[in-house]
Design an enzyme around this catalytic site. Structure first.
Site, PDB file in Angstrom:
ATOM      1  N   LYS A  54      20.282  10.395 -46.123  1.00  0.00           N
ATOM      2  CA  LYS A  54      20.131   9.633 -44.954  1.00  0.00           C
ATOM      3  C   LYS A  54      18.582   9.307 -44.843  1.00  0.00           C
ATOM      4  CE  LYS A  54      23.717  11.518 -42.317  1.00  0.00           C
ATOM      5  NZ  LYS A  54      24.364  12.971 -41.458  1.00  0.00           N
ATOM      6  N   GLN A  98      22.678  17.540 -37.964  1.00  0.00           N
ATOM      7  CA  GLN A  98      23.662  17.709 -38.887  1.00  0.00           C
ATOM      8  C   GLN A  98      24.683  18.668 -38.603  1.00  0.00           C
ATOM      9  OE1 GLN A  98      24.081  15.326 -41.576  1.00  0.00           O
ATOM     10  NE2 GLN A  98      25.937  16.215 -42.369  1.00  0.00           N
ATOM     11  N   ASP A 121      24.359   9.419 -33.271  1.00  0.00           N
ATOM     12  CA  ASP A 121      25.876  10.115 -33.435  1.00  0.00           C
ATOM     13  C   ASP A 121      26.962   9.663 -32.539  1.00  0.00           C
ATOM     14  OD1 ASP A 121      26.268  11.382 -35.954  1.00  0.00           O
ATOM     15  OD2 ASP A 121      25.618  13.268 -35.156  1.00  0.00           O
TER      16      ASP A 121
END
Ligand code: GUN
Length: 294
Positions: A54, A98, A121
């Site tokens: 990422k 995460q 997200d």
């Protein structure tokens, strides 16, 4: 005839290049550098790989990347303090924590604390609710990637019978909403579904997101169907290194499906590319400039 292989690598690279072009434009025209903060708690090896990827791809697209690596013993209140700082930081437009978090940390409390405007997200209940009610929302990256891949095969998904396997907040549930927005007819199936093979066989578009290696067999697939395999499962291999397989028996499916995503090289490639799209969108929305053309 063998199925057409949907090459996530190429499609994701193309999307990343378009994001990079738009990032260059918003920098030039508005002095805006989108910034993504990724928070990793603990040392899960797979998560460490994802977070590195990422950061690398965020920088390659011309955006600012902020990494926060915290020890596995981090308390919930310390983690919430990090989130509060990122919520207030004007250089940060996207925040991703995460998952999974180490045992003992309540991931819902953490997701709830992320400013919905920075929730790249799309997991905060505000964004999930907006998506479910048909309002503009930041949308989870993996489902977004699935839709983009399906639309490389079908210009329109309207009227298609789409069957999803799996009802997670990260993939299955948001996929329902995204497919409805595309005017597909949607069935969501799960571990309690009766006669799952028969349900799957109705699908023009089959999306497997269960995390069970090669569970979907060739005879579950309608001839000519498009199969999107979200699973990434590591299984034992003869060389002892292990190998990655999807939720679909890929070799078997190749002779039945019309089109299929490989694992690796399919959906996984799209998730990070869509994260970049969401970060760019979030940055533009926060800055009050028009949504980017990607
Ligand atoms: N872990 C696996 N996939 C994801 C994802 O899309 N977002 C986050 N935050 N964690 C993940």
């Amino acid at each position: 005839m063998a199925a057409r292989i949907i090459d996530g690598k190429i499609i994701a690279a193309d999307l990343r290049a378009r994001v990079a072009d738009e990032v260059a434009r918003v920098k030039r025209e508005h002095g805006l550098t989108p910034g993504l903060a990724v928070v990793l708690v603990g040392h899960d090896p797979a998560s460490e790989v994802y977070v590195r990827t990422k950061a690398k791809q965020t920088e390659a697209a011309g955006m600012a990347s902020f990494e926060h690596k915290l020890p596995a013993e981090t308390s919930l209140s310390d983690l919430l303090s990090v989130i509060a700082r990122l919520n207030a930081d004007p250089a940060v437009h996207g925040i991703l924590v995460q998952l999974p978090l180490p045992k003992g940390l309540d991931s819902q409390k953490v997701i709830d604390a992320i400013d919905p405007a920075k929730d790249v997200d799309g997991l905060n209940p505000v964004n999930a609710g907006r998506l479910a009610t048909g309002l503009p929302a930041l949308t989870p990256c993996t489902p977004l990637g699935c839709i983009i891949l399906a639309k490389t095969v079908h210009a329109s998904l309207e009227g298609m019978n789409a069957v999803i396997i799996g009802r997670s907040n990260l993939v299955g549930r948001p996929l329902v909403q995204l497919l409805l927005n595309e005017n597909a007819t949607v069935t969501i199936s799960h571990s309690r579904t009766r006669d799952l093979p028969k349900v799957c066989k109705q699908a023009d578009l089959l999306l497997a997101a269960v995390g069970k290696p090669e569970m979907v067999k060739a005879d579950w697939i309608k001839p000519g169907a498009t199969v999107i395999d979200v699973g990434i499962n590591r299984i034992a291999s003869t060389d002892g290194k292990g190998k990655l397989v999807g939720d679909v028996d890929y070799q078997g499916a190749l002779s039945v499906a019309g089109a299929i995503t490989p694992v690796p090289g399919g959906v996984g490639q799209m998730t990070v590319a869509c994260l970049l799209v969401n970060t760019l969108r979030a940055a533009c929305a926060i800055k009050g400039i028009a949504a980017p053309g990607v």
